[in-house]
Design an enzyme around this catalytic site. Structure first.
Site, PDB file in Angstrom:
ATOM      1  CE  LYS A 295      -3.385  -2.661   2.524  1.00 23.64           C
ATOM      2  NZ  LYS A 295      -4.678  -2.676   3.134  1.00 23.64           N
TER       3      LYS A 295
ATOM      4  CD  GLU B 219      -6.761  -0.368   1.448  1.00 21.35           C
ATOM      5  OE1 GLU B 219      -5.678  -0.115   0.874  1.00 21.35           O
ATOM      6  OE2 GLU B 219      -6.845  -1.125   2.430  1.00 21.35           O
TER       7      GLU B 219
ATOM      8  CD  GLU C 101      -7.564  -8.131  -0.820  1.00 26.35           C
ATOM      9  OE1 GLU C 101      -6.591  -8.519  -0.193  1.00 26.35           O
ATOM     10  OE2 GLU C 101      -7.706  -6.950  -1.189  1.00 26.35           O
TER      11      GLU C 101
ATOM     12  CB  SER D  38      -7.070  -9.740   8.912  1.00 23.80           C
ATOM     13  OG  SER D  38      -7.451  -8.379   9.022  1.00 23.80           O
TER      14      SER D  38
HETATM   15  C1  PEP Z   1      -4.963  -5.853   1.473  1.00 23.26           C
HETATM   16  O1  PEP Z   1      -4.808  -4.657   1.585  1.00 23.26           O
HETATM   17  O2  PEP Z   1      -5.066  -6.363   0.350  1.00 23.26           O
HETATM   18  C2  PEP Z   1      -5.015  -6.644   2.691  1.00 23.26           C
HETATM   19  C3  PEP Z   1      -5.403  -7.870   2.581  1.00 23.26           C
HETATM   20  O3  PEP Z   1      -4.654  -6.022   3.849  1.00 23.26           O
HETATM   21  P1  PEP Z   1      -4.464  -6.704   5.292  1.00 23.26           P
HETATM   22  O4  PEP Z   1      -3.704  -7.990   5.096  1.00 23.26           O
HETATM   23  O5  PEP Z   1      -3.702  -5.715   6.090  1.00 23.26           O
HETATM   24  O6  PEP Z   1      -5.826  -6.983   5.823  1.00 23.26           O
END
Ligand code: PEP
Length: 262
Positions: A14, A102, A170, A215
């Protein structure tokens, strides 16, 4: 009988990472990767645009892959601030994430735009990692399967195949929150995505990778990566440190009949 796809573990940094700390992390990951031996798992690092060229050059002698976090749907021209797929390829990228929640949230990206970005990636011989997933409200409203079905149908580009597209499921409510769906919930969604891919691509739909994101940590990776139809992980927060990213890479089970992707 079809061959199972090779697992893919992708780190999405990110908007994190300045030069020195990032190069130290890349150096550490490259050393760990060398120590992995012939274990067949694809590992992709997706740093910010500013570091792509240097990291890709640094890793060019390794089997670690480099990807972007987004790309423009347009080829070139008067589009201030945008980065095209051709530019990504030129830096040494192998792939790019598109449609991350995002970006859908912060930049109002629609399925149509995500599809246009994926189309441009494929035209430039890059793999598209297409993100889909429901919000908490949609899950609570029992709409999860409808949402991912609609996002998948709207985001897949023409010419998609197991060699050039990865689907990342996701759930939006699981990203960066420390909350994850149960294994049964992940299996249900990945199972539906697999059915849809099979309907559209026949046997190649079995070979297309569906990775889970949201996560993922060293603690839960072993269980999540063993869920049926989970072919890897897209990792955010835990990808920023070698000590949390690498155990996720090594947790990936290798299917007996794994096939490498070009
Ligand atoms: C992501 O941003 O694609 C993601 C899965 O973030 P996190 O692992 O921090 O939940």
């Amino acid at each position: 009988m079809t061959n199972a796809p090779l697992p893919l573990i992708a780190g999405n940094w990110k908007m994190n990472g300045l030069h020195n700390e990032s190069m130290a992390l890349v150096h550490e990951l490259a050393e760990l990767h060398m120590g992995l031996g012939p274990k067949p798992v694809d590992v992709v690092l997706c740093p910010p645009f500013t570091l792509l060229g240097e990291i890709a050059a640094y890793l060019s002698a390794t089997k670690l892959l480099v990807g972007a976090q987004d790309c423009s749907p347009l080829e070139n021209g008067a589009h201030t601030g945008d980065i095209s797929a051709a530019m990504l390829r030129n830096t040494g990228c192998a792939c790019s994430i598109v449609g991350h929640s995002e970006r859908r949230r912060d930049h109002g990206e629609s399925n149509g735009l995500v599809k246009a970005k994926a189309t441009s990636l494929l035209a430039n011989k890059l793999t598209a990692i297409i993100c889909i997933g429901e919000t908490e409200e949609e899950r609570d409203g029992g709409k999860t399967l409808d949402v991912v079905t609609e996002q998948l149908a709207g985001s897949l580009p023409a010419g998609a195949a197991s060699s050039n597209v990865v689907i990342a499921y996701e759930p939006v409510w699981a990203i960066g929150t420390g909350r994850t769906p149960t294994s049964d919930e992940i299996a249900e969604v990945h199972g539906r995505i697999r059915e849809l891919l099979y309907e559209q691509f026949d046997y190649d739909g079995y070979a297309m990778r569906i990775v889970y994101g949201g996560s993922v940590t060293p603690e839960n990776a072993g269980e999540i990566l063993r869920v049926k139809n989970v072919n890897g992980a897209l990792v955010g927060g835990a990808s920023l440190k070698a000590e949390t990213f690498w155990p996720i890479v090594t947790a990936a089970p290798i299917p007996a009949s794994a096939v490498a992707h070009p």
